[in-house]
Design a protein around this motif. Structure first.
Motif, PDB file in Angstrom:
ATOM      1  N   LEU A  97       0.828  -1.209   0.000  1.00  0.00           N
ATOM      2  CA  LEU A  97       0.000   0.000   0.000  1.00  0.00           C
ATOM      3  C   LEU A  97       0.865   1.263   0.000  1.00  0.00           C
ATOM      4  N   GLN A  98       1.983   1.213   0.719  1.00  0.00           N
ATOM      5  CA  GLN A  98       2.887   2.358   0.705  1.00  0.00           C
ATOM      6  C   GLN A  98       3.521   2.560  -0.664  1.00  0.00           C
ATOM      7  N   THR A  99       3.767   1.465  -1.371  1.00  0.00           N
ATOM      8  CA  THR A  99       4.287   1.569  -2.733  1.00  0.00           C
ATOM      9  C   THR A  99       3.263   2.222  -3.651  1.00  0.00           C
ATOM     10  N   VAL A 100       2.003   1.801  -3.525  1.00  0.00           N
ATOM     11  CA  VAL A 100       0.925   2.411  -4.319  1.00  0.00           C
ATOM     12  C   VAL A 100       0.808   3.897  -3.993  1.00  0.00           C
ATOM     13  N   SER A 101       0.903   4.236  -2.699  1.00  0.00           N
ATOM     14  CA  SER A 101       0.832   5.638  -2.288  1.00  0.00           C
ATOM     15  C   SER A 101       1.960   6.454  -2.910  1.00  0.00           C
ATOM     16  N   SER A 123      -7.054   9.895  -3.870  1.00  0.00           N
ATOM     17  CA  SER A 123      -6.844   8.439  -3.899  1.00  0.00           C
ATOM     18  C   SER A 123      -5.666   8.045  -3.018  1.00  0.00           C
ATOM     19  N   GLN A 124      -4.623   8.868  -3.032  1.00  0.00           N
ATOM     20  CA  GLN A 124      -3.464   8.592  -2.186  1.00  0.00           C
ATOM     21  C   GLN A 124      -3.838   8.620  -0.714  1.00  0.00           C
ATOM     22  N   HIS A 125      -4.656   9.571  -0.306  1.00  0.00           N
ATOM     23  CA  HIS A 125      -5.084   9.658   1.088  1.00  0.00           C
ATOM     24  C   HIS A 125      -5.868   8.416   1.510  1.00  0.00           C
ATOM     25  N   ARG A 126      -6.700   7.907   0.610  1.00  0.00           N
ATOM     26  CA  ARG A 126      -7.472   6.698   0.925  1.00  0.00           C
ATOM     27  C   ARG A 126      -6.552   5.496   1.113  1.00  0.00           C
ATOM     28  N   VAL A 127      -5.547   5.403   0.263  1.00  0.00           N
ATOM     29  CA  VAL A 127      -4.597   4.291   0.380  1.00  0.00           C
ATOM     30  C   VAL A 127      -3.831   4.385   1.697  1.00  0.00           C
ATOM     31  N   VAL A 128      -3.403   5.579   2.055  1.00  0.00           N
ATOM     32  CA  VAL A 128      -2.650   5.762   3.298  1.00  0.00           C
ATOM     33  C   VAL A 128      -3.496   5.421   4.511  1.00  0.00           C
ATOM     34  N   SER A 129      -4.779   5.784   4.495  1.00  0.00           N
ATOM     35  CA  SER A 129      -5.660   5.480   5.633  1.00  0.00           C
ATOM     36  C   SER A 129      -5.760   3.979   5.858  1.00  0.00           C
ATOM     37  N   MET A 130      -5.718   3.180   4.784  1.00  0.00           N
ATOM     38  CA  MET A 130      -5.739   1.719   4.921  1.00  0.00           C
ATOM     39  C   MET A 130      -4.369   1.185   5.326  1.00  0.00           C
ATOM     40  N   SER A 131      -3.323   1.789   4.792  1.00  0.00           N
ATOM     41  CA  SER A 131      -1.968   1.347   5.117  1.00  0.00           C
ATOM     42  C   SER A 131      -1.666   1.509   6.607  1.00  0.00           C
ATOM     43  N   MET A 132      -2.187   2.579   7.210  1.00  0.00           N
ATOM     44  CA  MET A 132      -1.952   2.820   8.634  1.00  0.00           C
ATOM     45  C   MET A 132      -2.503   1.695   9.500  1.00  0.00           C
ATOM     46  N   VAL A 133      -3.638   1.125   9.089  1.00  0.00           N
ATOM     47  CA  VAL A 133      -4.241   0.030   9.857  1.00  0.00           C
ATOM     48  C   VAL A 133      -3.294  -1.158   9.904  1.00  0.00           C
ATOM     49  N   HIS A 134      -2.775  -1.555   8.747  1.00  0.00           N
ATOM     50  CA  HIS A 134      -1.873  -2.709   8.694  1.00  0.00           C
ATOM     51  C   HIS A 134      -0.539  -2.409   9.379  1.00  0.00           C
ATOM     52  N   GLU A 135      -0.112  -1.157   9.337  1.00  0.00           N
ATOM     53  CA  GLU A 135       1.125  -0.793  10.035  1.00  0.00           C
ATOM     54  C   GLU A 135       0.962  -0.930  11.545  1.00  0.00           C
ATOM     55  N   MET A 136      -0.199  -0.524  12.069  1.00  0.00           N
ATOM     56  CA  MET A 136      -0.448  -0.640  13.503  1.00  0.00           C
ATOM     57  C   MET A 136      -0.541  -2.107  13.920  1.00  0.00           C
ATOM     58  N   LEU A 137      -1.166  -2.941  13.087  1.00  0.00           N
ATOM     59  CA  LEU A 137      -1.253  -4.367  13.391  1.00  0.00           C
ATOM     60  C   LEU A 137       0.127  -5.024  13.333  1.00  0.00           C
ATOM     61  N   GLU A 154      -5.928   9.696  15.665  1.00  0.00           N
ATOM     62  CA  GLU A 154      -5.009  10.813  15.888  1.00  0.00           C
ATOM     63  C   GLU A 154      -3.960  10.877  14.789  1.00  0.00           C
ATOM     64  N   GLU A 155      -3.364   9.751  14.461  1.00  0.00           N
ATOM     65  CA  GLU A 155      -2.326   9.724  13.425  1.00  0.00           C
ATOM     66  C   GLU A 155      -2.906  10.060  12.056  1.00  0.00           C
ATOM     67  N   LEU A 156      -4.115   9.561  11.775  1.00  0.00           N
ATOM     68  CA  LEU A 156      -4.746   9.835  10.482  1.00  0.00           C
ATOM     69  C   LEU A 156      -5.070  11.316  10.326  1.00  0.00           C
ATOM     70  N   GLY A 191     -12.059   4.340   8.959  1.00  0.00           N
ATOM     71  CA  GLY A 191     -10.962   5.240   8.603  1.00  0.00           C
ATOM     72  C   GLY A 191     -11.204   5.950   7.280  1.00  0.00           C
ATOM     73  N   LEU A 192     -11.812   5.246   6.336  1.00  0.00           N
ATOM     74  CA  LEU A 192     -12.121   5.873   5.048  1.00  0.00           C
ATOM     75  C   LEU A 192     -13.196   6.952   5.207  1.00  0.00           C
ATOM     76  N   ILE A 193     -14.166   6.711   6.087  1.00  0.00           N
ATOM     77  CA  ILE A 193     -15.184   7.735   6.360  1.00  0.00           C
ATOM     78  C   ILE A 193     -14.525   8.985   6.943  1.00  0.00           C
ATOM     79  N   ILE A 194     -13.648   8.783   7.920  1.00  0.00           N
ATOM     80  CA  ILE A 194     -12.940   9.914   8.533  1.00  0.00           C
ATOM     81  C   ILE A 194     -12.085  10.621   7.482  1.00  0.00           C
ATOM     82  N   ASN A 195     -11.420   9.842   6.636  1.00  0.00           N
ATOM     83  CA  ASN A 195     -10.574  10.418   5.593  1.00  0.00           C
ATOM     84  C   ASN A 195     -11.380  11.316   4.655  1.00  0.00           C
ATOM     85  N   GLU A 196     -12.516  10.823   4.178  1.00  0.00           N
ATOM     86  CA  GLU A 196     -13.329  11.609   3.247  1.00  0.00           C
ATOM     87  C   GLU A 196     -13.875  12.864   3.917  1.00  0.00           C
TER      88      GLU A 196
END
Length: 291
Positions: A97-101, A123-137, A154-156, A191-196
């Motif tokens: 996801l970071q590569t796509v971003s 689109s980049q912001h949406r990808v980053v919002s998903m990437s953060m989830v997997h990074e935290m896990l 907070e980070e988003l 996270g996508l709702i918050i992002n939008e």
């Protein structure tokens, strides 16, 4: 699992049983010699039978304990292996996801059309919002599918404000989120709702260097239900605008994602700016084992 771990929880119990068996064997041997000298042969035979039964029971007990230890060792080995694989999955997804971003970021810089650049950035912001989830896990020690919501939001928010407004801005964040841990299937659409919502607020609701405030509150309403209230105190948009009569992808996504969370979304028109109240349920997907 309680039966399998009983041997580990009570190690002294096994030692006591072994010592009792040895002590009983010694007493039995002394008693047998004494009875033989007294011509109590029937007692000797009875004692020998009891002693044989005692050793048989002891052997069965030790065999059971060895079996339990072997099963526990196998289960622990499989658990460690699955945790390692799960960690690797989150790590790979995060990197992809970071590569796509990064590719989207490079593409946005290469286009001359400001409108297309804005679309790519979104689109980049949406990808980053998903990437953060997997990074935290990936960074967690237990590698479960539960994400701590407060640090994620907070980070988003910090990322979105910095990305849209830069390091110098006049945006205040008012976050009131409890210490909730939600499933990955809940946090990603949330996270996508918050992002939008935040992206639209920063780009259109609070334009330029205008002072503004982003507000997000989340509270638990039931065993598996939550309420989120979020928005900004900016200029807002007409009340009659809704997903059915607008071409705004962000507005359509917010409503579709709320339905994905088995929830409802309503716009709060009483306050100045743009605010939404979203009631949703935690999504918990069950998977069958492939073993």
């Amino acid at each position: 699992m309680s039966d399998l771990s009983s041997g580990q929880k009570h190690p002294n119990k096994n030692l006591f049983i072994e010592l009792f068996n040895y002590f009983s064997s010694a007493i039995t041997f002394v008693l047998a010699v004494y009875c033989w000298t007294r011509d109590f042969h029937w007692i000797i035979i009875t004692v020998i039978v009891l002693l044989a039964l005692l050793f048989l029971m002891n052997g069965l007990h030790l065999r059971k304990q060895n079996g339990v230890k072997k099963v526990n060792s196998g289960l622990e080995s499989k658990l460690r292996e699955k945790e390692t694989l799960l960690k690797e999955v989150h790590h790979r997804v995060k990197n992809n996801l970071q590569t796509v971003s990064s590719l989207l970021s490079l593409q946005s810089r290469a286009v001359a059309d400001a409108k297309i650049e804005a679309i790519i950035k979104s689109s980049q912001h949406r990808v980053v919002s998903m990437s953060m989830v997997h990074e935290m896990l990936y960074k967690r020690d237990d590698y479960t599918s539960k994400i701590e919501l407060k640090p994620y939001v907070e980070e988003l928010c910090e990322y979105l404000i910095r990305s849209v407004k830069g390091n110098e801005h006049n945006i205040i964040t008012d976050l009131d989120i409890g210490d909730y841990r939600l499933s990955i299937d809940t946090v990603i659409p949330l996270g996508l709702i918050i992002n939008e919502t935040i992206t639209n607020a920063l780009k259109y609701g609070i334009p330029g260097n205008t002072e503004g405030k982003i507000k997000i509150t989340l509270s638990k309403k039931g065993t598996n239900s939550y309420e989120m209230y979020l928005g900004d105190n900016g200029i807002g948009f007409p009340e009659e605008v809704n997903p059915t009569n607008t071409n705004s992808l962000g507005l359509k996504l917010i409503h579709n994602l709320a339905r994905q969370l088995r929830g409802t979304i309503e716009r709060d028109v009483k306050n100045d700016g743009t605010y939404y109240q979203i009631n949703f349920e935690e999504v918990i997907e069950e998977f069958n084992s492939v073993d």
